[in-house]
Every structure is written in C-alpha cells, then in structure tokens.
Design an enzyme around this catalytic site. Sequence first.
Site, PDB file in Angstrom:
ATOM      1  N   GLU A  44       7.566  -0.975 -11.715  1.00 54.85           N
ATOM      2  CA  GLU A  44       6.846   0.181 -11.188  1.00 54.85           C
ATOM      3  C   GLU A  44       7.380   1.463 -11.822  1.00 54.85           C
ATOM      4  OE1 GLU A  44       6.231   2.181  -6.698  1.00 54.85           O
ATOM      5  OE2 GLU A  44       7.520   0.426  -7.014  1.00 54.85           O
ATOM      6  N   LYS A 126      -0.962   2.408  -6.477  1.00 51.89           N
ATOM      7  CA  LYS A 126      -0.464   1.826  -5.232  1.00 51.89           C
ATOM      8  C   LYS A 126      -1.384   2.206  -4.074  1.00 51.89           C
ATOM      9  CE  LYS A 126       4.009   1.972  -4.524  1.00 51.89           C
ATOM     10  NZ  LYS A 126       5.351   2.505  -4.143  1.00 51.89           N
ATOM     11  N   CYS A 183       4.252  -2.954  -5.727  1.00 47.89           N
ATOM     12  CA  CYS A 183       5.360  -2.867  -4.773  1.00 47.89           C
ATOM     13  C   CYS A 183       4.959  -2.920  -3.300  1.00 47.89           C
ATOM     14  CB  CYS A 183       6.190  -1.622  -5.054  1.00 47.89           C
ATOM     15  SG  CYS A 183       7.857  -1.708  -4.329  1.00 47.89           S
TER      16      CYS A 183
END
Length: 614
Positions: A44, A126, A183
């Site tokens: 990430e 995200k 994530c």
Amino acid sequence: MPRLRIALAQTNSTVGDLDGNAARIAEWTLRAAEQGAALVVFPEMMLTGYPVEDLALRASFTGASIAALSDAAQRLDADGLGGIAVVTGYLGRRTGVAPRVGLPAGAPLDAAALLHGGRVVVTTAKHHLPNYGVFDEYRYFVPGNRLPVFRLPCATPRSPGDAASPGDAASPDDAVDVAIAICEDLWQDGGPVAVTRQAGAGLLVVPNASPFERGKDEARLELCARRAREAGATLAYVNMMGGQDELVFDGDSIIVDAAGQLLARGPQFEETLLIADLELPPADPAVPPGETPADAHDGTTITIHRVTLPALPSPPPAVSGAAAGTIWPRLSDIAEIYAALVTGVRDYVRKNGFGSVILGLSGGIDSALTATIAADAIGPDRVHVVLMPSPHSSGHSVADAEDLVKRQGLHARTVPISRVVGAYEAELDIHGLAAENLQARIRGMILMALSNSEGHLVLTTGNKSELATGYSTLYGDSAGGFAPIKDVLKTVVWELARWRNEHAITRGETPPIPENSITKPPSAELAPGQLDSDSLPDYAVLDAMLDDYVEKDMGAAALVAAGHDPALVDRVIQLVDRAEYKRRQYPPGPKISARNFGRDRRLPITNGWREPHP
C-alpha cells in the site's frame, strides 16, 4: 487450470522519496521477472511511503505522486518489463469533487494502480477508511468505490510437472481474473471483498501497510483465511516492511487459497520477494470488459471495472523450475518485539540521515538494552555511550557499564558530573527532588551538547512503565531524539534482555548484556541508596495495572473488579494522569503495543476529569 507465478514484493519504502521508491519498484520487478513471475504486487502506498499524514493534503505532493506513477509505468516498459503486470500503491486524487467543509483538501485517495505495457491501466482506492488507533484516514482521504478486475494471460503447463513461465504461449482460455482491494478493506465487512465473489475473480491481491503490534501476526492469518473463503478466491496479502517514525511494518505477507489454506508466507522484519505458483480457475470468456455496479453489502455500491491485458513479451526467467510457496517460520513473541525495536531504530537513523547515535550508559538494564538494540540496528561502531557517574553512583554501575562496552565494542567516554553538579549547587539553593533532578538534567545537557558538536542522534532510555507514571525528568533523561523502548513495559525490558543474551549463547557468542545489569534492583541512583521501589510499586504489579488502564482503557471500578488493590488503583491513576504533560514532550519511539503513548492514546493535558473512587 491456469498456473500463475506471483511475486509479493515485501519491501521498505520511505515517505516522500518518490524517486527512490519508484526505483525500488523497478528493481524489485526485475527481480520478480528473473524468477518468472507474471504478476508483482507491492505494498500500500509504496510509491509515496506510508503514512504520508498531512502531505496528502498538499496538492503539489499528490500531483507529484500521480506523475511519478505514470513515469514508473513508462520506466518499466523501457526496461523491458512492460509485459509484467505490476500492482502498486500510490497517492491519488478523485476528480470532479466540489470542495466542502469536512472533505480532505483535494479529495486525496489511498490508491493502487495496475501498470502494464508502459501505462497505468486501471486504478482503485481504499473503500473502508480506518479511523481508530494510529489511523486518521478520514482526515486524509476520501473513500474509493471501484473494484478493478483485470484479466491476465498466463500459460497452462503442458504437464503437471512443468512450470509456467511468462514466455510460454497462452490461449484466451489460459487467462485468470484478478481483483484488487487495499488493506482495511479486508478488516471490515462488505465492500471489495464481498464484490470480489460477485465478480467471480479467481485471485484477490491486497496491498497493505499494516503496522506491527504484539501478537498481530496470527490475527492477520485468520483474517486472510476468512476473507478468502468469503471472496471465493485465492488471496495474496503483501505487507510493507520497515520503520516510519513511530510505526514499524513487519512484512509477514500471506497467500491463502480459496478454502483459506496457507500456501505461502513471508518472513517477519525482512525484505523479501515471496514467490508462489498458483493454480487458479480460468476466467469466464463470456464476461466482457466494462463496468458493472454491484452491491457492496455495507450500504454502498461498488463499480466492478473489468479490463483485459494483452499478452506482451517479457524477459525469460533466469531461474527455471516450479517455485513452491515458502512458509517462513514465525518468530517467538519476544523475538518479534526485539526485531521490531531494532527495525524501528535502524530505519529512523538511516532514513533521517544520522551517521551515529549516542546515549547515557548507567549500568542499569534500560540503558543496557537500549545500547544493545542500537548496536544490533546500526552496528557497534556507530554507537557512542557516555558514562556520567555522580557521587551517588555505585561502583557496580560503572563496572557494569564498562563491561557492556567491552562485550559489544562500543565507543565510550566517561564524563564525571560531580563538579558540574557542585557548580550549580553553589549558585542555586535547591534540595530534595529538585537536587536529584538536577543530576539528570546535567546528564541530558551533556548528551545534547555532544550531539550538537559531533552529529549523533541522542537515544533516550526510558521505558513505558516510567513514561506512564512520570518517573522521568523533563530535559534530563527524557531529552533526546528517539526513544527505542518507550513502548516497552519494564517487565518486558527484562524479558528482552534475557532473550537477547540467550540468543547470543545459542549462536556461540558472548552475551551482550552483563548479568548484573539484569538481576540487580533498578535504581535511578540520584540519591544515596535509592531504588525504584521507593517511589513505585513492584514492576510486576505496576505493569499488570498499566496494561489494564492504558492498553485496555479500564476505569477505576473496572480495575478493582479485575482484582487490583483499590488504594493502588487510585495512586497509579493519579500518577498516569498527572504525567500527560511530560509524555507530550517525550521523543518518538517504535510502537509495539496495541496502545502506545503518542499515536494511539491521546488525552488532554488540561483535564479536570478524575476517575470515580470504586
């Protein structure tokens, strides 16, 4: 079934170093190509480092990240790596969003991109933004609402014993569908994981920057297995490695199959390229490229964005044969804590350009452990220690400090402080605690003067038990630039010291820490015969209460109900609450617990609240 060779690049990036991080993407992609990988996944925000904090709110930095991403794609192609599919994290931006109060300036995105054929093929961001513990992502980002699914050509081996390589011929039936999530999208229900099943992807790749916490590795494995079963897909979880200010990233990348069975797992606290050959279901040729809305099962809609990658030439692998997934052994609880502290110190020193460190060496356990961590992190030749005896220093303290210096080969000097203390006392009428603290402040001044003169980074040596209860001197033992054991309770300090010595013995080496530093009663030695137990409860009792009050956030009544002594509960709460102003002035240090002082536990200094007596 098609077989895909995947590489998880468990790497260490530096926040803000776009050029350096882009170079690492190219370097590690080449390594993966040499081992026959068709797909490489980076952590990430690999391109920018993580966390970027308020850099995300600077339009110039976001723009530079987006430009660097495009440059990275072109560089890969120019290096002959355009035929490798590369997934990497970066800082993006959502366009077409009107500015408004409460929206992060510029609508930044915690994003990931697919690079292939010299271009940025598709991007995502995200979806779930964490806003707890060390995370403040609602401050920095807007959520993503897309799930990219890319169709990747990969050859099917001619026989079960043959390995696929990017140079093999591939037919349309040899493609697999790969989805991308980021994530926190694994840690929350719904969102991209739920949509992955609807999309029918055979592989879900997940770039992560998941900070280390004690005991977190098994929670990660269970989470990956559960989400793989929910998605109905093999899941490849790649995590960042390295230190960034107070955060430490431990790697521990994981690949599990659609049933949740572990296929491969990377090492902890090491950079590595985790290679595995995955047998995946073929992509459905009847499903065309394009965009389709899907129910995210969390009250939102996510758009599935499908793209098909062309079969492009890629370099022949330098290493032939099947790459079986490696499962690295796990470190013990104490070993992983020690590795986290070493990693945090090493990267703070390296990334901030310090050539050496300096600390006061008293002969006690805290400074002994700090010096040992520093020597393991950057090498003993770059560790400088100063012995600063006073009239109250015991003979064994100096002897223990000198013994440690000989065992480890550190640079040492002795600067007695008696005459300096006397000069202050001749001009100031101070007694009692103020006179004791004067000694600590003189030692702090000496270390800072040497730092200023010689360019060393000053390491403070206080532990979490002392920091919690205010058992430290402002501008004395709390003075410095980095605090390696600030998140380590005193009882764990002893455990770490014993473990480090035992580790040396198993390797046939001299234990680095003198036994007397470990076994003698702890003392600040600021007054005749002084012991820590004169001011604090026994550390075993204190640390158990601090774990409940600081880590678990229990109130007074809950602490008593948990079995702690009521009078001691009241005393410790007062000590902890009154020391908040000291902790705000303490240097950063590696986070190893679920709730460290600083990024995790944030309480007001001016605070009229007092826990009710149980």
